[in-house]
Design a protein around this motif. Structure first.
Motif, PDB file in Angstrom:
ATOM      1  N   ALA A 141      21.624 -31.154  19.401  1.00  0.00           N
ATOM      2  CA  ALA A 141      21.114 -31.584  18.084  1.00  0.00           C
ATOM      3  C   ALA A 141      22.231 -32.284  17.346  1.00  0.00           C
ATOM      4  O   ALA A 141      23.418 -32.052  17.620  1.00  0.00           O
ATOM      5  CB  ALA A 141      20.630 -30.369  17.295  1.00  0.00           C
ATOM      6  N   SER A 142      21.862 -33.161  16.443  1.00  0.00           N
ATOM      7  CA  SER A 142      22.866 -33.909  15.681  1.00  0.00           C
ATOM      8  C   SER A 142      23.493 -32.985  14.627  1.00  0.00           C
ATOM      9  O   SER A 142      23.063 -31.842  14.453  1.00  0.00           O
ATOM     10  CB  SER A 142      22.202 -35.104  15.004  1.00  0.00           C
ATOM     11  OG  SER A 142      21.327 -34.617  14.024  1.00  0.00           O
ATOM     12  N   LYS A 143      24.486 -33.517  13.899  1.00  0.00           N
ATOM     13  CA  LYS A 143      25.170 -32.697  12.877  1.00  0.00           C
ATOM     14  C   LYS A 143      24.188 -32.167  11.843  1.00  0.00           C
ATOM     15  O   LYS A 143      24.343 -31.081  11.317  1.00  0.00           O
ATOM     16  CB  LYS A 143      26.241 -33.541  12.187  1.00  0.00           C
ATOM     17  CG  LYS A 143      27.488 -33.652  13.036  1.00  0.00           C
ATOM     18  CD  LYS A 143      28.643 -34.235  12.237  1.00  0.00           C
ATOM     19  CE  LYS A 143      29.810 -34.499  13.152  1.00  0.00           C
ATOM     20  NZ  LYS A 143      30.248 -35.892  13.146  1.00  0.00           N
ATOM     21  N   SER A 144      23.142 -32.972  11.568  1.00  0.00           N
ATOM     22  CA  SER A 144      22.165 -32.512  10.575  1.00  0.00           C
ATOM     23  C   SER A 144      21.119 -31.575  11.203  1.00  0.00           C
ATOM     24  O   SER A 144      20.091 -31.289  10.590  1.00  0.00           O
ATOM     25  CB  SER A 144      21.472 -33.714   9.934  1.00  0.00           C
ATOM     26  OG  SER A 144      20.863 -34.478  10.957  1.00  0.00           O
TER      27      SER A 144
END
Ligand SMILES: Cc1cc2nc3c(=O)[nH]c(=O)nc-3n(C[C@H](O)[C@H](O)[C@H](O)COP(=O)(O)OP(=O)(O)OC[C@H]3O[C@@H](n4cnc5c(N)ncnc54)[C@H](O)[C@@H]3O)c2cc1C
Length: 481
Positions: A141-144
């Motif tokens: 998953a991305s940082k967000s």
């Protein structure tokens, strides 16, 4: 305490090497029942097409032989519902443990989650593994904390993680496996092979076995240093052609990655070239896992209102390789004959269908699904949505490939076209991608009568391009109003 009998449910992992589920069963120490369940109804409209079924038949025959050499028999069950077949296999074999490698397509995730819960509730030990991807989509998953929608950050994220290494093969010969005695269905009864022999060329083009995949993997190591420079030339055999082996799990992505990286002379070239493509495969799996509706609907919702012009007669000409654009027709005929098409040409044929001809991308996706031996829901969905401009990290709709320029650039001598469109074999290189531009006398000397031996272009490039741009403009205007 006696060691449990374990069922290994093979699905799309037709190998005994680097196969976590198989290795787990071997480690369990008891008897092993290798099982394949044929339940196409559960796949609905994405049940395998003809070319994939052809491959599946041979992959199962090959797996069966490998198991036979170890003293096991592959138990095959036909069923409407896989769960019913599993229950029967459990009852017949008195197995206590069941394991499989996960498939991440939406229908599999739904079904397998339910089956796992039901079997666990019934007191069985169920283990599942990731054997088909380098990374489990749930773990990226991305940082967000949202799924990635752009390839480069996804790739960077994955490249910074530990990349799965292939597991050492575990082979234990069976002394008296009861898999030999259980009654199942025969491979032939699945009727996967065609009734009429349209597979002749496929038989010479492919060796759909584990050994065939191992050979291509060795060749991929030699191709890796020159991959970037040659990968777009369809007349050259410069790409791995491992897509069907990866799809059916005869070669695992971890084996592909490790084998090429360890043995390629130019590791940097391998990393930036052929191995990067494996991350596109990961990216497509990530996208479909997180956006399960996108096999049928656009990822960018607004594209639901795109003004497609549905015309079955046009789609039929495209399918048959009768568009009058030589590079497109060559690709469509290569697909029909071999079950595979070069990536550059896949992009060109897809672009002509959804842009010049304004046919919905789903039409193309279904035709590919039926005719590709590597038909793969995540990759196919991403490829078509990329072309249509409706997917993640997609090519903008207003960028319209010119099939003549694409042909001249990537097949300058027309070798690819001549191989698949023999009508044009005497056309000079200068005109092979635009035979209609030849002077009448020159055309006559090549023995072609346009409209008779080979079609006139289905639409002129200029008109098709303008039609695509107009449709895009009206679509954009409708979004703004
Ligand atoms: C419209 C369209 C539809 C497509 N449908 C499919 C499909 O159904 N099944 C499929 O496997 N690929 C599909 N692709 C992606 C790509 O064309 C094939 O994976 C590639 O041509 C396979 O040849 P190769 O094994 O020689 O690839 P190589 O260049 O040797 O690459 C190695 C591996 O990386 C993966 N890969 C390469 N390119 C891509 C890509 N663009 N996207 C995702 N993975 C990639 C494949 O697993 C491939 O085997 C599609 C592309 C387009 C444009």
């Amino acid at each position: 305490m006696s060691k449990p009998t374990t069922i290994v449910w093979f699905r799309r992992d037709f190998r005994l090497q680097d196969n976590p589920a198989w290795n787990h069963a071997v480690e369990n120490g008891g008897d092993i029942i290798p099982l394949y369940i044929h339940s196409p109804k559960e796949d609905g409209k994405w049940a395998r097409g003809g070319a994939s079924n052809w491959w599946l038949h041979h992959a199962l025959a090959d797996l069966s032989e490998q198991l036979d050499n170890l003293g096991y028999s592959l138990l095959i069950h036909k069923a409407d519902k896989a769960h019913e077949a599993l229950k029967k296999a459990i009852k017949d074999s008195q197995a206590e443990a069941i394991c499989w490698n996960r498939c991440y397509e939406p229908a599999s995730v739904d079904r397998d989650t339910k089956i796992k819960k039901a079997l666990t509730d019934d007191g069985f030990t169920v283990e599942t593994f990731n054997g088909n991807l380098l990374f489990d989509p749930l773990k990226i998953a991305s940082k967000s904390d949202t799924p990635y929608k752009v390839f480069t950050p996804f790739w960077k994220h994955c490249a910074a993680m530990d990349i799965k290494q292939p597991a050492t093969a575990k082979a234990r010969k069976a002394k008296d496996s009861q898999s030999r005695k259980l009654k199942g269905d025969s491979l032939d009864s699945l009727a996967l092979l065609p009734d009429i022999p349209w597979d002749k060329e496929m038989q010479t083009f492919w060796d759909p076995t584990r050994k065939g995949g191992e050979k291509l993997l060795q060749e991929a190591i030699d191709k890796a240093p020159g991959y970037q420079d040659h990968r777009d030339i369809p007349s050259e055999d410069a790409t791995s052609r491992l897509s069907p082996y990866l799809h059916f799990g005869q070669i695992s992505p971890a084996e592909f990655h490790a084998e090429v990286l360890e043995n390629c002379q130019d590791k940097d070239a391998a990393h930036k070239g052929i191995l990067r493509q494996l991350f596109w495969r990961e990216f497509s799996a990530h996208l479909l896992f997180h956006f399960p509706h996108t096999s049928d609907q656009p990822l960018r919702e607004e594209y639901n209102n795109f003004p497609w012009k549905i015309d079955p007669a046009i789609v039929r000409k495209w399918q048959k390789g009768q568009t009058g654009y030589p590079i497109v027709d060559a690709g469509m005929r290569q697909l029909w004959a071999t079950g595979w098409m070069h990536n550059r040409v896949r992009m060109i044929v897809a672009s002509l269908l959804v842009k010049h001809l304004l046919q919905p991308w789903q039409e193309g996706a279904h035709w590919f699904w039926d005719t590709l031996v590597d038909a793969d829901l995540p990759n196919n969905t991403m490829g078509w949505q990329w072309t249509a401009g409706s997917g993640a990290d997609a090519s903008p709709y207003f960028r319209v490939f010119n099939p003549i320029i694409q042909g001249k650039k990537f097949d300058p001598e027309g070798e690819y076209v001549k191989r698949w469109v023999p009508e044009l074999k005497n056309a000079p290189a200068e005109y092979i991608h635009c035979p209609w531009e030849m002077e009448p006398l020159e055309l006559q000397s090549t023995g072609i009568t346009l409209g008779k031996d080979y079609p006139e272009p289905i639409i002129s490039h200029e008109k098709g391009r303008q039609q695509a741009l107009d449709a895009y403009q009206s679509f954009k205007d409708s979004q703004e109003n």
